[in-house]
Design a protein around this motif. Structure first.
Motif, mmCIF file in Angstrom:
data_model
loop_
_atom_site.group_PDB
_atom_site.id
_atom_site.type_symbol
_atom_site.label_atom_id
_atom_site.label_comp_id
_atom_site.label_asym_id
_atom_site.label_seq_id
_atom_site.Cartn_x
_atom_site.Cartn_y
_atom_site.Cartn_z
ATOM 1 N N ALA A 206 11.138 -3.273 6.102
ATOM 2 C CA ALA A 206 10.173 -3.320 5.005
ATOM 3 C C ALA A 206 9.888 -1.925 4.465
ATOM 4 N N PHE A 207 9.803 -0.940 5.353
ATOM 5 C CA PHE A 207 9.577 0.433 4.894
ATOM 6 C C PHE A 207 10.745 0.929 4.058
ATOM 7 N N HIS A 208 11.957 0.645 4.513
ATOM 8 C CA HIS A 208 13.137 1.034 3.735
ATOM 9 C C HIS A 208 13.102 0.373 2.359
ATOM 10 N N ALA A 209 12.739 -0.899 2.328
ATOM 11 C CA ALA A 209 12.686 -1.622 1.050
ATOM 12 C C ALA A 209 11.648 -1.010 0.121
ATOM 13 N N GLY B 165 0.812 -1.207 0.000
ATOM 14 C CA GLY B 165 0.000 0.000 0.000
ATOM 15 C C GLY B 165 0.843 1.255 0.000
ATOM 16 N N ILE B 166 1.975 1.220 0.709
ATOM 17 C CA ILE B 166 2.874 2.379 0.739
ATOM 18 C C ILE B 166 3.480 2.611 -0.637
ATOM 19 N N ARG B 167 3.900 1.536 -1.303
ATOM 20 C CA ARG B 167 4.448 1.691 -2.652
ATOM 21 C C ARG B 167 3.388 2.236 -3.604
ATOM 22 N N ASP B 168 2.156 1.742 -3.472
ATOM 23 C CA ASP B 168 1.069 2.250 -4.320
ATOM 24 C C ASP B 168 0.857 3.745 -4.084
ATOM 25 N N PRO C 132 16.188 9.871 4.133
ATOM 26 C CA PRO C 132 16.063 9.315 5.486
ATOM 27 C C PRO C 132 14.603 9.001 5.819
ATOM 28 N N LEU C 133 14.409 7.907 6.561
ATOM 29 C CA LEU C 133 13.071 7.493 6.970
ATOM 30 C C LEU C 133 12.845 7.830 8.437
ATOM 31 N N TYR C 134 11.730 8.482 8.703
ATOM 32 C CA TYR C 134 11.326 8.770 10.074
ATOM 33 C C TYR C 134 9.930 8.196 10.306
ATOM 34 N N LEU C 135 9.657 7.818 11.540
ATOM 35 C CA LEU C 135 8.316 7.367 11.904
ATOM 36 C C LEU C 135 7.724 8.324 12.929
ATOM 37 N N SER C 136 6.413 8.470 12.888
ATOM 38 C CA SER C 136 5.724 9.346 13.826
ATOM 39 C C SER C 136 5.641 8.677 15.189
ATOM 40 N N GLN C 137 5.830 9.484 16.230
ATOM 41 C CA GLN C 137 5.596 8.971 17.573
ATOM 42 C C GLN C 137 4.423 9.710 18.202
ATOM 43 N N LEU D 165 10.725 2.108 0.003
ATOM 44 C CA LEU D 165 11.259 3.368 -0.532
ATOM 45 C C LEU D 165 12.313 3.102 -1.601
ATOM 46 N N VAL D 166 13.188 2.144 -1.322
ATOM 47 C CA VAL D 166 14.245 1.833 -2.284
ATOM 48 C C VAL D 166 13.653 1.346 -3.598
ATOM 49 N N LYS D 167 12.557 0.604 -3.511
ATOM 50 C CA LYS D 167 11.948 0.044 -4.723
ATOM 51 C C LYS D 167 11.470 1.138 -5.671
ATOM 52 N N VAL D 168 11.081 2.292 -5.126
ATOM 53 C CA VAL D 168 10.651 3.393 -5.994
ATOM 54 C C VAL D 168 11.775 4.418 -6.179
ATOM 55 N N GLY D 169 12.975 4.072 -5.713
ATOM 56 C CA GLY D 169 14.140 4.916 -5.967
ATOM 57 C C GLY D 169 14.388 6.021 -4.965
#
Length: 517
Positions: A211-214, A37-40, A224-229, A216-220
């Motif tokens: 998985a989130f990093h993957a 869903g994130i990639r979509d 940096p990746l951050y998550l909400s707290q 992002l990498v898949k779409v190039g």
């Protein structure tokens, strides 16, 4: 440019922003494999507003992965619980009151050991290294990799937790260890519970951030990746791997931050209606108001930092029984709304169908709900508005008028006036306020400690706490020139000697972007 993504139970929302300016938004169905869903969503953003992957400075994601893992007791690590406090605190052992499914998921690996402090800092008993070495042997024999260590009154003195962790790690170097003074607040059982939940989520955190990093990498995208707290700020992936419990309730928090930005209101009540639930919270000074009581997570009482949010089972996907007294929710079709709802050609009557039939929304095919009784539809929508209005009214702290801000895709269920509120605002881009909240989130640092008169005067104590909070924010990635203190709370602790006072200070600053740090 930066991207904000919020993964909900029904939809995954994404937004592309430049500063505070929204360039593109997208709402896609949440998939069983959430990273798909994130990639979509990322692909949808690129179609709506083409961008080069290298132009993205930061991606911020709000996710329910960790909350769902606890609620469903899925994927949790076997966790050893080490409580330092003997001969005291043996009457109520760890895991007391936990749901059976969670106890089974993490195992019954409980160890009561000597150590701990009294509320005035005196030792209850000395730490016993040999005792902890025997615990390490048992941990290895049981094949446990995660450990939660809790010492009595560790928020006052954390030395024994640190020493116990060092002893265990020396015996078993690969252990993942969570320490209670880093997770929860004063209150032994609730702090211990929060620490156990955090420790059990550590392998989930590794898997999800990977998985989130993957994705992002898949779409190039290599930003940096951050998550909400759950305090309205961001944490980097490494921090998430250590403290996944800090992501709980990040969705409602993002919505409140996004609502404050979109509406221009720094103080308001925010009603966020998604596909499954309606979440209501208060924004004070642009940030969610924190809860002051224990929080129940999947049937476990905890006391870590959480926003003050109340929820009911009303959302766009809620199942509806339309009658003289209609029933709305709490059951929901969730992510299947786009196939099961009547307006989408399905066979289930949902709250979205009622909103379309009542003229509040233009979604799907309105002709598919034209047969619904108009009077019953109107009464159903009025009942939803009353229930939400009553819930929102519980967020008031005074009789003074306060505006309501409606956000979330499901907010089409409500009219432009809600009982009990003189001013109701539905800002532009309200449907993706959660993703906007993730995208604009700042970086924070918090101090929550008990000080005594020995630490100096009141002014010295506050200055010391503020400086520490500011320093933590900068270390977390905030721009030093933008960091400021946004909350200061003092709580005298009459039962402690030496004029003890609990001080909580929160500082926030803008994230360093574009390699300028």
């Amino acid at each position: 440019m930066h991207i904000g993504i919020d993964v909900g139970g029904t939809n995954t929302d994404a937004v592309l922003m430049a500063g505070d300016r929204v360039l593109a938004t997208i709402k896609t169905a949440t998939t069983q494999d959430v990273t798909t869903g994130i990639r979509d969503a990322l692909d949808g953003l690129a179609e709506a507003h083409p961008f080069a992957p290298g132009d993205i400075d930061v991606v911020a994601i709000g996710t329910t992965h960790f909350t769902n893992a606890v609620i469903q007791a899925s994927g949790l690590a076997a966790t050893a619980v080490v409580r330092l406090g003997l001969p005291a605190a043996a009457g109520i052992p760890p895991l007391t009151g936990w749901p059976a499914r969670l106890r089974s998921a993490i195992g019954e690996h409980v160890h009561l050991c000597h150590g701990g402090h009294e509320f005035d800092g005196r030792e209850i008993s000395p730490l016993d290294p040999d005792e902890l070495k025997r615990v390490a042997e048992d941990i290895v024999a049981c094949g446990v990799d995660s450990v939660a260590i809790t010492s009595i009154f560790s928020p006052v003195n954390q030395e024994m937790e640190l020493a116990a962790a060092e002893i265990l790690r020396a015996q078993v170097p690969w252990l993942r260890i969570s320490l209670s003074h880093e997770v929860g607040r004063v209150g032994l059982l609730e702090r211990e519970n929060a620490t156990i939940v955090n420790a059990s989520l550590l392998p989930v955190a590794d898997r999800i951030t990977g998985a989130f990093h993957a994705a992002l990498v898949k779409v190039g995208i290599e930003a940096p990746l951050y998550l909400s707290q759950n305090d309205g700020t961001l944490m980097d992936a490494e921090y998430v791997r250590r403290y996944p419990v800090a992501t709980f309730a990040a969705g409602p928090t993002n919505s409140m931050r996004g609502a404050a930005l979109l509406s221009g209101l720094s103080d308001c009540v925010v009603v966020d209606i998604g596909g499954t639930t309606t979440d209501v919270g208060a924004v004070v000074g642009g940030f969610p108001r924190p809860a002051t009581t224990e929080v129940d997570i999947g049937g476990v009482r905890t006391n870590f930092r959480m926003p003050d949010v109340v929820s009911i089972g009303i959302g766009g996907g809620s199942r509806v029984v339309l009658g003289e007294e209609s029933v709305v929710g709490p059951e929901s079709v969730g992510l299947r709304l786009h196939t099961e709802g009547l307006v989408f050609g399905g066979s289930t009557l949902t709250a979205t169908d009622v909103a379309v039939a009542g003229g509040l929304a233009d979604i799907g095919d309105p002709t598919l709900v034209a047969h619904l009784d108009r009077a019953r539809v109107r009464r159903c929508l009025d009942a939803i508005a009353r229930r939400v209005g009553v819930l929102a009214d519980t967020m008031r702290t005074s009789a003074e008028p306060i505006p309501m801000v409606l956000v979330g895709g499901g907010s089409v269920l409500l009219p432009d006036s809600v009982p009990g509120f003189d001013k109701v605002v539905r800002p532009e881009n309200y449907a993706v306020a959660n993703a906007i909240g993730a995208a604009i989130a700042q970086v924070g640092g918090e101090v929550d400690r008990v000080f005594s008169a020995a630490d100096g005067s009141r002014g010295d104590i506050l200055d010391k706490a503020k400086d520490e909070a500011l320093r933590k924010a900068v270390l977390a990635g905030a721009d030093e020139d933008t960091v400021r203190v946004v909350e200061v709370e003092e709580l005298p602790m009459a039962y402690l000697p030496g004029d003890a006072v609990r001080v909580r200070v929160k500082a926030v600053g803008d994230l360093v972007l574009g390699g300028t740090r």
